[in-house]
Motif scaffolding. Structure first.
Motif, PDB file in Angstrom:
ATOM      1  N   THR A  13       0.834  -1.195   0.000  1.00  0.00           N
ATOM      2  CA  THR A  13       0.000   0.000   0.000  1.00  0.00           C
ATOM      3  C   THR A  13       0.873   1.250   0.000  1.00  0.00           C
ATOM      4  N   SER A  14       0.517   2.242  -0.790  1.00  0.00           N
ATOM      5  CA  SER A  14       1.302   3.472  -0.877  1.00  0.00           C
ATOM      6  C   SER A  14       1.240   4.240   0.437  1.00  0.00           C
ATOM      7  N   ASP A  15       2.230   5.126   0.637  1.00  0.00           N
ATOM      8  CA  ASP A  15       2.255   5.941   1.858  1.00  0.00           C
ATOM      9  C   ASP A  15       0.983   6.764   1.999  1.00  0.00           C
ATOM     10  N   ASP A  16       0.521   7.337   0.899  1.00  0.00           N
ATOM     11  CA  ASP A  16      -0.689   8.163   0.952  1.00  0.00           C
ATOM     12  C   ASP A  16      -1.895   7.349   1.386  1.00  0.00           C
ATOM     13  N   ASP A  17      -1.989   6.122   0.886  1.00  0.00           N
ATOM     14  CA  ASP A  17      -3.124   5.272   1.253  1.00  0.00           C
ATOM     15  C   ASP A  17      -3.012   4.776   2.696  1.00  0.00           C
ATOM     16  N   VAL A  18      -1.779   4.573   3.163  1.00  0.00           N
ATOM     17  CA  VAL A  18      -1.590   4.202   4.568  1.00  0.00           C
ATOM     18  C   VAL A  18      -2.071   5.351   5.457  1.00  0.00           C
ATOM     19  N   LYS A  19      -1.684   6.574   5.095  1.00  0.00           N
ATOM     20  CA  LYS A  19      -2.106   7.744   5.867  1.00  0.00           C
ATOM     21  C   LYS A  19      -3.622   7.907   5.834  1.00  0.00           C
ATOM     22  N   ARG A  20      -4.202   7.631   4.658  1.00  0.00           N
ATOM     23  CA  ARG A  20      -5.660   7.750   4.524  1.00  0.00           C
ATOM     24  C   ARG A  20      -6.358   6.728   5.425  1.00  0.00           C
ATOM     25  N   ALA A  21      -5.837   5.499   5.436  1.00  0.00           N
ATOM     26  CA  ALA A  21      -6.426   4.455   6.278  1.00  0.00           C
ATOM     27  C   ALA A  21      -6.293   4.822   7.755  1.00  0.00           C
ATOM     28  N   TYR A  22      -5.126   5.357   8.107  1.00  0.00           N
ATOM     29  CA  TYR A  22      -4.910   5.765   9.497  1.00  0.00           C
ATOM     30  C   TYR A  22      -5.895   6.856   9.905  1.00  0.00           C
ATOM     31  N   ARG A  23      -6.065   7.840   9.051  1.00  0.00           N
ATOM     32  CA  ARG A  23      -6.948   8.963   9.392  1.00  0.00           C
ATOM     33  C   ARG A  23      -8.397   8.518   9.532  1.00  0.00           C
ATOM     34  N   GLU A  24      -8.812   7.587   8.687  1.00  0.00           N
ATOM     35  CA  GLU A  24     -10.191   7.095   8.791  1.00  0.00           C
ATOM     36  C   GLU A  24     -10.403   6.366  10.116  1.00  0.00           C
ATOM     37  N   LEU A  25      -9.417   5.548  10.504  1.00  0.00           N
ATOM     38  CA  LEU A  25      -9.526   4.829  11.770  1.00  0.00           C
ATOM     39  C   LEU A  25      -9.438   5.790  12.952  1.00  0.00           C
ATOM     40  N   ALA A  26      -8.560   6.801  12.827  1.00  0.00           N
ATOM     41  CA  ALA A  26      -8.419   7.786  13.902  1.00  0.00           C
ATOM     42  C   ALA A  26      -9.719   8.556  14.106  1.00  0.00           C
ATOM     43  N   ARG A  27     -10.377   8.889  12.997  1.00  0.00           N
ATOM     44  CA  ARG A  27     -11.654   9.600  13.088  1.00  0.00           C
ATOM     45  C   ARG A  27     -12.705   8.723  13.776  1.00  0.00           C
ATOM     46  N   LYS A  28     -12.661   7.437  13.487  1.00  0.00           N
ATOM     47  CA  LYS A  28     -13.673   6.522  14.023  1.00  0.00           C
ATOM     48  C   LYS A  28     -13.458   6.204  15.504  1.00  0.00           C
ATOM     49  N   TYR A  29     -12.194   6.003  15.905  1.00  0.00           N
ATOM     50  CA  TYR A  29     -11.921   5.485  17.250  1.00  0.00           C
ATOM     51  C   TYR A  29     -11.342   6.503  18.223  1.00  0.00           C
ATOM     52  N   HIS A  30     -11.244   7.768  17.820  1.00  0.00           N
ATOM     53  CA  HIS A  30     -10.635   8.736  18.728  1.00  0.00           C
ATOM     54  C   HIS A  30     -11.404   8.768  20.049  1.00  0.00           C
ATOM     55  N   PRO A  31     -10.695   8.586  21.181  1.00  0.00           N
ATOM     56  CA  PRO A  31     -11.370   8.508  22.492  1.00  0.00           C
ATOM     57  C   PRO A  31     -12.248   9.703  22.814  1.00  0.00           C
ATOM     58  N   ASP A  32     -11.924  10.875  22.296  1.00  0.00           N
ATOM     59  CA  ASP A  32     -12.747  12.046  22.595  1.00  0.00           C
ATOM     60  C   ASP A  32     -14.149  11.926  22.019  1.00  0.00           C
TER      61      ASP A  32
END
Length: 200
Positions: A13-32
């Protein structure tokens, strides 16, 4: 832990797609997003796992294998220098809280500090970093570096953040309470009545 499985990507997976996947998960699971929710502890644990997986992948790709430790962990104390200022004991507690993933406690402790020196900005930057608030982390790390330009720990933290391209981290969505919702409905109702009575 396979960091690629955690983020739902592959080594190809490209770096951009890794970052995109991370951001989607971060948006979903952020404790706040789980404040006063029985799933808050699970969300915090999941977010920690996501952060560590992302750090491992990006460090590996930058040719800096972290040996299983995330840059967030490195930034929160594994490379720490001896601090001997007036807040030494407090800052030691802050680092311990960060390493344990207790960011709320770390923030509370930092509010008790006597003044805001370079170490304070570095530690606050690390709290922001672990929360995924990268813009705030960058500002705090930059302030720490400006106040103590010879400190390699501070410079390394800022460089790691810049290399990860982690700007624009996610902040919790603003929550609208029921009173705000009711006011908005009342305003819409008044507008509709005025419009209908005017014959439009």
């Amino acid at each position: 832990m396979d960091p690629y499985k955690v983020l739902g990507v592959t080594p190809q997976t490209s770096d951009d797609d890794v970052k995109r996947a991370y951001r989607e998960l971060a948006r979903k699971y952020h404790p706040d997003n789980y404040t006063n929710n029985p799933l808050a502890d699970l969300a915090e644990a999941r977010m920690k796992e996501i952060n560590e997986a992302y750090d491992m992948i990006m460090n590996e790709r930058a040719g800096k294998s972290s040996g299983g430790a995330s840059s967030g962990q490195q930034q929160s104390g594994q490379q720490q220098r001896a601090y001997s200022g007036p807040n030494a004991a407090l800052y030691s507690q802050v680092r311990q809280a960060i390493n344990q993933g207790n960011l709320g406690m770390a923030e509370q402790l930092l509010q008790r500090a006597n003044g805001r020196d370079a170490e304070w900005f570095y530690l606050m930057g690390t709290v922001y970093y672990r929360k995924g608030w990268y813009d705030e982390a960058a500002r705090s790390y930059t302030q720490a570096c400006q106040m103590d330009p010879s400190n390699m720990e501070y410079r390394t933290a800022l460089n790691n953040l810049n290399m990860s391209g982690g700007y624009g981290g996610y902040r919790p969505m603003q929550q609208t309470n029921m009173c705000d919702f009711c006011v908005q409905l009342a305003v819409c109702n008044c507008c509709m009545n005025a419009c209908c009575n005017a014959g439009c």
